[in-house]
Design an enzyme around this catalytic site. Structure first.
Site, PDB file in Angstrom:
ATOM      1  CB  THR A  61      23.518  39.897  49.207  1.00 29.29           C
ATOM      2  OG1 THR A  61      24.689  40.798  49.384  1.00 29.29           O
ATOM      3  CG2 THR A  61      23.544  38.995  47.938  1.00 29.29           C
ATOM      4  CE  LYS A  89      21.649  49.278  50.367  1.00 37.45           C
ATOM      5  NZ  LYS A  89      21.100  48.160  49.803  1.00 37.45           N
ATOM      6  NE  ARG A  90      32.004  50.577  48.364  1.00 33.58           N
ATOM      7  CZ  ARG A  90      33.349  50.267  48.178  1.00 33.58           C
ATOM      8  NH1 ARG A  90      34.192  49.345  48.528  1.00 33.58           N
ATOM      9  NH2 ARG A  90      34.073  51.150  47.488  1.00 33.58           N
ATOM     10  CE  LYS A 118      24.734  39.282  53.422  1.00 31.40           C
ATOM     11  NZ  LYS A 118      25.959  40.175  52.923  1.00 31.40           N
ATOM     12  CE  LYS A 174      25.446  49.717  46.363  1.00 29.39           C
ATOM     13  NZ  LYS A 174      24.753  48.353  46.245  1.00 29.39           N
ATOM     14  CG  HIS A 224      27.958  39.897  40.067  1.00 28.99           C
ATOM     15  ND1 HIS A 224      27.528  39.253  41.345  1.00 28.99           N
ATOM     16  CD2 HIS A 224      29.051  39.071  39.561  1.00 28.99           C
ATOM     17  CE1 HIS A 224      27.986  38.286  41.293  1.00 28.99           C
ATOM     18  NE2 HIS A 224      28.903  37.951  40.262  1.00 28.99           N
TER      19      HIS A 224
HETATM   20  C1  26Y Z   1      36.221  46.319  37.868  1.00 32.73           C
HETATM   21  C2  26Y Z   1      36.401  46.420  39.310  1.00 32.73           C
HETATM   22  C3  26Y Z   1      36.871  47.551  39.948  1.00 32.73           C
HETATM   23  C4  26Y Z   1      35.107  46.057  40.058  1.00 32.73           C
HETATM   24  C5  26Y Z   1      34.959  45.628  41.467  1.00 32.73           C
HETATM   25  C6  26Y Z   1      34.232  45.244  42.189  1.00 32.73           C
HETATM   26  C7  26Y Z   1      34.049  46.032  39.489  1.00 32.73           C
HETATM   27  C8  26Y Z   1      32.824  45.784  40.531  1.00 32.73           C
HETATM   28  C9  26Y Z   1      33.111  45.195  41.739  1.00 32.73           C
HETATM   29  C10 26Y Z   1      31.759  44.677  42.550  1.00 32.73           C
HETATM   30  C11 26Y Z   1      30.660  44.815  42.115  1.00 32.73           C
HETATM   31  C12 26Y Z   1      29.519  44.327  43.149  1.00 32.73           C
HETATM   32  O1  26Y Z   1      29.522  44.229  44.492  1.00 32.73           O
HETATM   33  N1  26Y Z   1      28.301  44.163  42.435  1.00 32.73           N
HETATM   34  C13 26Y Z   1      27.280  43.692  43.194  1.00 32.73           C
HETATM   35  O2  26Y Z   1      27.204  42.112  43.604  1.00 32.73           O
HETATM   36  C14 26Y Z   1      26.035  41.725  44.272  1.00 32.73           C
HETATM   37  C15 26Y Z   1      26.390  40.363  44.291  1.00 32.73           C
HETATM   38  O3  26Y Z   1      25.671  39.738  42.896  1.00 32.73           O
HETATM   39  C16 26Y Z   1      24.657  42.270  43.796  1.00 32.73           C
HETATM   40  O4  26Y Z   1      24.037  41.756  44.766  1.00 32.73           O
HETATM   41  C17 26Y Z   1      24.841  43.856  43.704  1.00 32.73           C
HETATM   42  O5  26Y Z   1      23.644  43.989  43.500  1.00 32.73           O
HETATM   43  C18 26Y Z   1      25.937  44.205  42.977  1.00 32.73           C
HETATM   44  O6  26Y Z   1      26.068  45.791  42.990  1.00 32.73           O
END
Ligand code: 26Y
Length: 820
Positions: A662, A554-555, A666, A560, A363
């Site tokens: 995503t 979004k975050r 939406k 971003k 991701h």
């Molecule tokens: C390692 C840990 C602290 C960690 C926890 C959560 C690392 C990453 C994440 C979350 C990542 C995330 O949300 N990524 C997003 O995933 C979405 C679904 O695929 C994408 O649409 C988005 O672009 C991406 O930033």
């Protein structure tokens, strides 16, 4: 009394009414006269759970009998959002529930609002997992979600003096009517200690793990009801408990307090969701969480296989395990351990099964977001797994050397152990080596993965790579979130569109009908009024639903580029102040999103949004044409109010940085137009909708890479643009901070000196593109046509399409219809 209908299963409103009263009385111990809306929420939730029960049990039973392959979606996060409304929708019970509550003198919407949100995720990745569960059930695929039952989910965000503050999210405090604890489904989880050699009964040399500590993982199951079908799948979340047998030793030696202390420490494992979406190195508890839920899940699969009488050699024919990012990737080593140490398979047999079992979804492209664990920490927590990883690595690097002789640089790059500085275990490499399928989450992202972070793996195993563009569930994010539009779609297209989203295309035959366009606008207007009411209640800011609603939720992240959006707002503000006659259609800018608590730049961006909002909203010279609001505590719950109210969706990340996005989908499905870069799934959205219906700006991923390769200097862009310079000076001057010129200095310096995400490089193009937006908005009939087209051509972005691709191309999964 109830004409034979079962009070636990009956679906008409009279039975439902009785069921709610029964639960108020028998489950909550309340009479209606003293029941609060929260009591009614709980009683109704329990009544609905009763109605799921038969489908739920029948579904598990059918999967067991049929013995077909089961997809296991392993994710450290599931950002589900409230259950009640979604379950009513998927069961077709909304009308009956509304009538039942009305008869009890209650309002269903007020009752729905009482549900605390299970916020067991940070953002996109966790919400994607939740959308995928919805699609798996709706498409009748045998599937189970495995994750962690965090006692505290993502923090609640409050804004104080413009700054984000965090409050713990006590989502379980009122009890959780949706889950069923299964204390008999529990597994031991070992920690620490050492390994030793021993000779087994057959005289063979083997290794065993002598742990320092053991805890137990207990299953908590939540039903995941499909839409319009009888399939009701399971989300199984693990909760940590002290392992009694272990702590009893301390009890027996009389050290009561030490035993209680050990118990508390065990239960810490599932206490809290880490609120970061980038790894913080060396967080032992985070590694503990990952191993904890992964081993419980794999042990659960082995138990299911044993119950079904399946042979261990057939494991990969029974289970397809998908790794949602690297967070569960320790599963590769754990399955090897279980197969070899506990089930007695030899290495080669175990490895064949492991690789056939796992698929890995990546991701992120940001190198700093790839998970690694310091070797000493890893050895301390998981000594046996480190041995296994060394052996995987030894065999893997032999394979690399055989394919690429005399390329020691490549061997070092691909090793599971990073040697730069302190030694690290590279979890993305472990996931790649241990999976037969590796995928990115949008076409561009999957291409960039092959060309950048995973290029060596692509060179070795090109056949493992594929793209699976993300999708979102149209049930929650269209039908449930936007009842006005749902009614119009039902009337125009018939009722099947939520499970056949390609049918939205048929809307295009209505775009030339002025009456249809008028109704489309009326729906949007009502949604904007609904959001305006919410914003006023939570911020005091009054918004006019006739204005253009321009939204970025979004975050909060530098990549971003919420601050690029802000630079545009300050530009408009400055133009209005300088030329009071400057004319553009009035706009409301809305923001929402959480910052990781330790990400200070992101927190300062929130402060700047609020500071600009306060200045603009209070200034009568501009507030007739500009308003800015930060919606606190962006969540699935308020997202359902926000997406349907947008005219314009901001998807403005630096090209090449957003894996997919995503929220962009939406917004699109709810008829917003997008202003965006060629990043993530924006590229495919624009392909679907046509360039003329998408506001594109900014440098491409290639151009970004080239610019950064040449040595990007933001000062060049400042020097060439007086308006930009004035904007930066205004922010730096303290104008938005009551004269305080310190508070935003770090942001201004970041942008003018390094600007790692090319905000200044894209500024001029963004402002120009926004002028195009304003011009387009001026023609409301044409805007409405584009809005309809955006919805009509959004069908590709249903999570049903995405899940069907995973099922066919990665999991080899057959659907299994359920008959109750
Ligand atoms: C390692 C840990 C602290 C960690 C926890 C959560 C690392 C990453 C994440 C979350 C990542 C995330 O949300 N990524 C997003 O995933 C979405 C679904 O695929 C994408 O649409 C988005 O672009 C991406 O930033």
């Amino acid at each position: 009394i109830l004409s034979g209908a079962d009070v636990r299963t009956g679906l008409d409103s009279a039975v439902l009414q009785q069921a709610v009263l029964d639960h108020l009385y028998y489950s909550l111990g309340r009479l209606p006269a003293v029941a609060t809306p929260a009591n009614y929420y709980r009683a109704l939730a329990l009544a609905i759970r009763d109605r799921l029960q038969q489908r739920w049990i029948r579904t598990s039973e059918t999967y067991f009998e049929r013995g077909r392959k089961l997809a296991c979606y392993l994710s450290a996060e599931f950002l589900l959002g409230p259950h009640l409304g979604n379950n009513l929708l998927n069961l077709g019970l909304e009308q009956a529930a509304r009538e039942a509550l009305t008869a009890l003198g209650q309002d269903l919407d007020a009752i729905l609002d009482c549900e605390p949100e299970p916020g067991l995720g940070n953002g996109g990745l966790g919400r994607l997992a939740a959308c995928y569960l919805d699609s798996l059930a709706t498409l009748q695929y045998p599937a189970i979600g495995y994750g962690i039952r965090y006692e505290f989910g993502i923090f609640a965000q409050e804004i104080r003096d413009g700054w984000q503050t965090e409050r713990t999210d006590k989502w379980l405090s009122g009890g959780n009517p949706w889950e069923i604890a299964k204390p008999d489904i529990a597994y031991e989880v070992k920690w620490g200690g050492h390994t030793e050699r021993y000779i087994d009964d057959d005289g063979a040399e083997r290794r065993r793990w002598v742990p320092y500590r053991v805890v137990r993982g207990i299953a908590y199951d939540t039903p995941i009801q499909g839409y319009g079908v009888d399939t009701c799948n399971t989300l199984r979340l693990w909760s940590a408990e002290a392992a009694e047998s272990f702590d009893f030793q301390a009890f027996n030696t009389g050290d009561y307090f030490q035993a209680v202390d050990a118990k508390l420490r065990s239960e810490t494992i599932t206490k809290v969701l880490y609120p970061n979406d980038e790894p913080a190195i060396g967080k032992r508890l985070r590694l503990a969480q990952q191993y904890f839920f992964v081993t419980c899940s794999l042990q659960d699969m082995l138990r299911i296989l044993d119950l079904a009488g399946g042979a261990i050699e057939q494991f990969a024919e029974h289970f397809a395990v998908q790794l949602n990012d690297t967070h569960p990737s320790i599963g590769v080593a754990e399955l090897m351990r279980l197969l070899i140490d506990e089930r007695g398979l030899d290495w080669d047999a175990a490895w064949t099964i492991t690789v056939a079992t796992f698929g890995y979804t990546n991701h992120t492209l940001l190198p700093e977001a790839l998970e690694t664990w310091p070797l000493p920490l890893f050895r301390e927590v998981l000594p046996r797994h480190l041995e296994i990883i060394y052996e995987i690595n030894r065999r893997f690097l032999d394979e690399v050397r055989a394919c690429f002789p005399d390329d020691s640089a490549r061997v070092a790059r691909m090793s599971l152990i990073g040697e730069a500085g302190e030694k690290q275990v590279r979890m993305a490499h472990l996931a790649c080596v241990g999976s037969h399928a590796i995928n990115g989450v949008a076409a561009l992202h999957s291409e960039l993965l092959k060309a950048s972070v995973l290029s060596d793996f692509h060179a070795l195993w090109p056949e493992r790579f594929s793209n699976k563009t993300n999708g979102v569930t149209p049930r929650r994010f269209l039908a449930l979130a936007n009842p006005g539009l749902r009614a119009l779609l039902d009337e125009t297209l018939g009722a099947s569109w939520p499970v056949d989203l390609g049918r939205l295309r048929e809307l295009e035959s209505h775009i030339d009908d002025p009456a249809f366009r008028e109704r489309w606008r009326a729906v949007k207007h009502a949604n904007k009024q609904r959001l305006a009411d919410y914003v006023q209640a939570h911020t005091g800011i009054v918004l006019d639903p006739d204005w253009l609603f321009d939204i970025q939720v979004k975050r909060i992240h530098e990549y971003k580029r919420q601050h690029l959006n802000l630079l545009h707002i300050v530009t408009l503000y400055q133009r209005l102040k300088t030329y009071p006659a400057f004319s553009f259609p009035p706009r409301a800018f809305l923001f929402g999103g959480k910052a990781a608590p330790g990400y200070f730049t992101a927190k300062r961006i929130i402060k700047l949004i609020n500071a600009v909002a306060e200045t603009i909203n209070a200034d009568p010279e501009v507030n007739g044409r500009l308003k800015v609001a930060f919606v606190p505590n962006f969540s699935v719950k308020n997202a359902q109010l926000i997406y349907p109210a947008a005219d314009l969706s901001e998807q403005i990340s630096t090209a090449g940085k957003e894996a997919s996005g995503t929220g962009n989908m939406k917004f699109m499905l709810n008829g917003a137009l997008t202003i965006g870069t060629l990043d993530g799934a924006n590229v495919e959205m624009r392909d679907e909708v046509g360039a003329e219906n998408f506001f594109l700006f900014g440098r491409t991923a290639d151009e970004v890479a080239r610019l950064q390769g040449e040595g990007y200097r933001p000062a060049d862009y400042l020097a060439g643009d007086d308006e930009l310079k004035a904007v930066m000076e205004l922010i730096g001057s303290g104008h938005f901070s009551g004269g305080d010129s310190e508070v935003f200095r770090p942001l201004v310096e970041n942008l003018t000196q390094s600007d790692p995400f090319l905000v200044l490089a894209d500024y001029a193009a963004y402002v120009a593109c926004q002028e195009g937006v304003s011009a387009a908005w001026a023609d409301q009939e044409q805007w409405t046509r584009m809005s309809i087209i955006n919805c009509a051509r959004g069908g590709k972005f249903s999570s049903d399409r995405a899940i069907a691709e995973y099922a066919r191309e990665i999991w080899g999964l057959q659907s299994v219809p359920i008959q109750v």
